[in-house]
Enzyme design. Structure first.
Site, PDB file in Angstrom:
ATOM      1  N   TYR A 169      -1.077  28.602  19.582  1.00 26.08           N
ATOM      2  CA  TYR A 169      -2.014  27.622  20.115  1.00 26.08           C
ATOM      3  C   TYR A 169      -2.043  27.560  21.647  1.00 26.08           C
ATOM      4  O   TYR A 169      -3.115  27.695  22.253  1.00 26.08           O
ATOM      5  CB  TYR A 169      -1.713  26.250  19.525  1.00 26.08           C
ATOM      6  CG  TYR A 169      -2.729  25.190  19.866  1.00 26.08           C
ATOM      7  CD1 TYR A 169      -3.992  25.184  19.275  1.00 26.08           C
ATOM      8  CD2 TYR A 169      -2.427  24.177  20.779  1.00 26.08           C
ATOM      9  CE1 TYR A 169      -4.921  24.202  19.578  1.00 26.08           C
ATOM     10  CE2 TYR A 169      -3.348  23.197  21.085  1.00 26.08           C
ATOM     11  CZ  TYR A 169      -4.593  23.213  20.491  1.00 26.08           C
ATOM     12  OH  TYR A 169      -5.515  22.251  20.807  1.00 26.08           O
ATOM     13  N   LYS A 173      -5.361  28.528  24.178  1.00 27.74           N
ATOM     14  CA  LYS A 173      -6.040  27.594  25.075  1.00 27.74           C
ATOM     15  C   LYS A 173      -5.957  28.060  26.526  1.00 27.74           C
ATOM     16  O   LYS A 173      -6.904  27.829  27.302  1.00 27.74           O
ATOM     17  CB  LYS A 173      -5.447  26.188  24.910  1.00 27.74           C
ATOM     18  CG  LYS A 173      -5.731  25.568  23.550  1.00 27.74           C
ATOM     19  CD  LYS A 173      -7.237  25.502  23.253  1.00 27.74           C
ATOM     20  CE  LYS A 173      -7.534  24.785  21.953  1.00 27.74           C
ATOM     21  NZ  LYS A 173      -8.984  24.700  21.661  1.00 27.74           N
TER      22      LYS A 173
END
Length: 243
Positions: A169, A173
């Site tokens: 994750y 991002k």
């Protein structure tokens, strides 16, 4: 926040709009009188959410949209284009975390689906909708990022985010952040900004977040509705987020 109504009703497409941050963003923008295209991969949930918001008075249209599928994205472009001929705001909200696996146990196969949704998805959708965005009024794109995409935050031992190493994750991002800066530099006619929702209670974190979905959408709504406004901003509900 400010919004010009001199053109006509503002149009917005939200990916991952059937729940959580996407649904709340759709609700808030719909309450402003915007025309909302609610994109969702799960057709049953997407239609149910659209009907729920429409019952509250929102002008909302469900758009089947799987951000990992070229064919699905192309179909979404046709649906929106046939309905309005333009898109003023695109909110790339769809995202996944990937399994909670430590870095030592992470393989490339773990990263593939996360990068497909969180990085390739926004590129796929943005690229496909560029013609409709260029036809829009003060077109802007809001990428829903995270504080975990900030190298400054993730290398600060005082920040809670830095204590949970994860190879899926946060890197996705961080990549989305860089991609957004490149769009902003390359396409000055469209504004590209990043919203960090903060630690918000959604399915993404099994509702462990400390913020409500309304608080979590503050930065998204601010960047979507500020018109005219800046480009290449990385913001949360309190202000600028460090890169």
């Amino acid at each position: 926040m400010s919004e010009s109504h001199s053109h006509s009703t503002t149009t917005v497409l939200i990916t991952g709009g059937n729940k959580g941050l996407g649904k709340e963003t759709a609700r808030r923008l719909g309450a402003l009188g915007w025309r909302v295209f609610l994109g969702a991969r799960d057709e049953a949930r997407g239609r149910r959410t659209s009907e729920e918001l429409a019952a509250e008075g929102a002008d909302v249209t469900f758009v089947p949209l799987d951000v990992t599928s070229d064919a699905s994205v192309a179909g979404a472009v046709r649906t929106v284009g046939a309905s309005t001929g333009r898109l003023d705001v695109l909110i790339n909200n769809a995202g996944i975390t990937g399994p909670l696996v430590g870095p030592e146990d992470t393989t490339p196969l773990h990263l593939v689906p996360v990068l497909d949704v969180n990085v390739l998805g926004p590129v796929r959708v943005t690229h496909a909708f560029l013609p409709l965005l260029r036809a829009g009024h003060d077109p802007r794109v809001v990428m829903v990022s995270s504080g975990s995409g900030s190298l400054t935050i993730m290398t600060d031992p005082e920040r809670k985010e830095s204590s949970f190493p994860h190879l899926m994750y946060p890197p996705s991002k961080a990549a989305l952040n860089m991609i957004t800066t490149q769009y902003a530099k390359a396409i000055p006619g469209i504004r590209f900004n990043l919203a960090d929702p903060g630690f918000t209670a959604t399915d993404l974190n099994r509702h462990q977040g400390t913020q409500t979905v309304t608080e979590g959408t503050d930065a998204i709504v601010e960047l979507a509705t500020t018109s005219p406004g800046p480009t290449c901003q990385y913001r949360d509900r309190e202000g600028s987020v460090p890169w």
